[in-house]
Write a protein that holds these residues in place. Structure first.
Motif, mmCIF file in Angstrom:
data_model
loop_
_atom_site.group_PDB
_atom_site.id
_atom_site.type_symbol
_atom_site.label_atom_id
_atom_site.label_comp_id
_atom_site.label_asym_id
_atom_site.label_seq_id
_atom_site.Cartn_x
_atom_site.Cartn_y
_atom_site.Cartn_z
ATOM 1 N N ILE A 80 -6.524 24.919 16.459
ATOM 2 C CA ILE A 80 -5.969 24.672 17.705
ATOM 3 C C ILE A 80 -5.329 23.688 18.483
ATOM 4 C CG2 ILE A 80 -7.121 25.296 19.968
ATOM 5 C CD1 ILE A 80 -9.216 27.230 18.739
ATOM 6 N N ASP A 83 -5.728 24.697 24.102
ATOM 7 C CA ASP A 83 -6.817 25.804 24.058
ATOM 8 C C ASP A 83 -6.584 26.442 25.565
ATOM 9 O OD1 ASP A 83 -9.085 27.556 23.567
ATOM 10 O OD2 ASP A 83 -10.807 25.690 22.968
ATOM 11 N N ALA A 108 -8.635 33.731 12.445
ATOM 12 C CA ALA A 108 -9.873 32.610 13.371
ATOM 13 C C ALA A 108 -9.890 32.297 14.889
ATOM 14 C CB ALA A 108 -9.142 31.580 12.404
ATOM 15 N N LEU A 109 -8.413 32.862 15.450
ATOM 16 C CA LEU A 109 -8.578 33.032 16.608
ATOM 17 C C LEU A 109 -9.415 33.955 17.759
ATOM 18 C CD1 LEU A 109 -5.205 31.952 17.358
ATOM 19 C CD2 LEU A 109 -7.298 30.838 17.493
ATOM 20 N N GLU A 112 -13.440 32.801 17.772
ATOM 21 C CA GLU A 112 -13.350 32.548 18.059
ATOM 22 C C GLU A 112 -13.841 32.837 19.416
ATOM 23 O OE1 GLU A 112 -14.547 27.908 20.358
ATOM 24 O OE2 GLU A 112 -14.227 29.404 17.852
ATOM 25 N N LYS A 115 -17.012 34.088 20.039
ATOM 26 C CA LYS A 115 -17.995 33.321 19.896
ATOM 27 C C LYS A 115 -17.925 32.494 21.014
ATOM 28 C CE LYS A 115 -18.271 28.937 18.121
ATOM 29 N NZ LYS A 115 -17.438 28.007 17.481
ATOM 30 N N ARG A 116 -17.395 32.744 21.945
ATOM 31 C CA ARG A 116 -17.530 32.817 23.223
ATOM 32 C C ARG A 116 -17.326 33.218 24.350
ATOM 33 N NH1 ARG A 116 -11.733 28.702 23.717
ATOM 34 N NH2 ARG A 116 -11.489 26.743 22.416
#
Length: 177
Positions: A80, A83, A108-109, A112, A115-116
């Protein structure tokens, strides 16, 4: 620039028609919600800009920049570079991407953002190149399937050039060989 193009794959008219179709679905799905739209820079700038103009729900635009390429080939590692500034917790996230190639970056993004704490994560791409996929990843919607050729235009580039072509075309091999 046009002399460097072997053939035009998708014209501006074809791109516009397909974006109109994708926008109908998005407008129904996100009515009454306020998603965060994340254009993946730099390639998705033009596609995302044109798509966003077709959307009639409240949204936040928060671009992100990720890198996994060196020249014409993927390094296999997603980094990243820029961001998002928004808090995605409990908000729908819509990634807008120019092309899904290996699938690594968007996988991957997406992980992420999950996860957030994003409420949901959706990926909309202008082009999908399934022949080059190296991970199990699929866009929620895409404009067109793309052949395994070196494509430029409408945001897609070669060394930063050709993004401003109003169509998607195949770059002549002599240009990048």
């Amino acid at each position: 620039m046009n002399n460097d193009i072997e053939k035009v794959l998708f014209t501006q008219d074809q791109l516009n028609k397909r974006m109109d179709e994708m926008a109908v679905r998005l407008n129904k799905k996100y009515a009454g919600q306020e998603p965060i739209v994340i254009p993946v820079l730099n390639g998705a700038m033009i596609f995302a800009s044109d798509m966003i103009k077709r959307l009639n729900f409240k949204l936040t635009i928060d671009p992100m920049k990720a890198s996994s390429y060196a020249g014409t080939s993927s390094t296999g590692k997603v980094k990243i570079v820029q961001d998002v500034k928004s808090d995605v917790k409990d908000r729908p996230v819509i990634f807008m991407e120019d092309i899904i190639d290996t699938g690594r970056t968007l996988k991957a993004l997406s992980a992420e953002m999950t996860k957030r704490g994003a409420k949901s994560v959706e990926v909309i791409a202008m082009l999908d190149k399934p022949e080059t996929r190296v991970v199990d990843f699929h866009a929620d919607d895409y404009g067109f399937k793309a052949p395994n050729e070196f494509l430029v235009g409408y945001g897609l580039d070669y060394n930063g050039l050709y993004r401003n072509l109003p169509y998607v075309g195949v770059l002549k091999q002599r240009v990048y060989a």
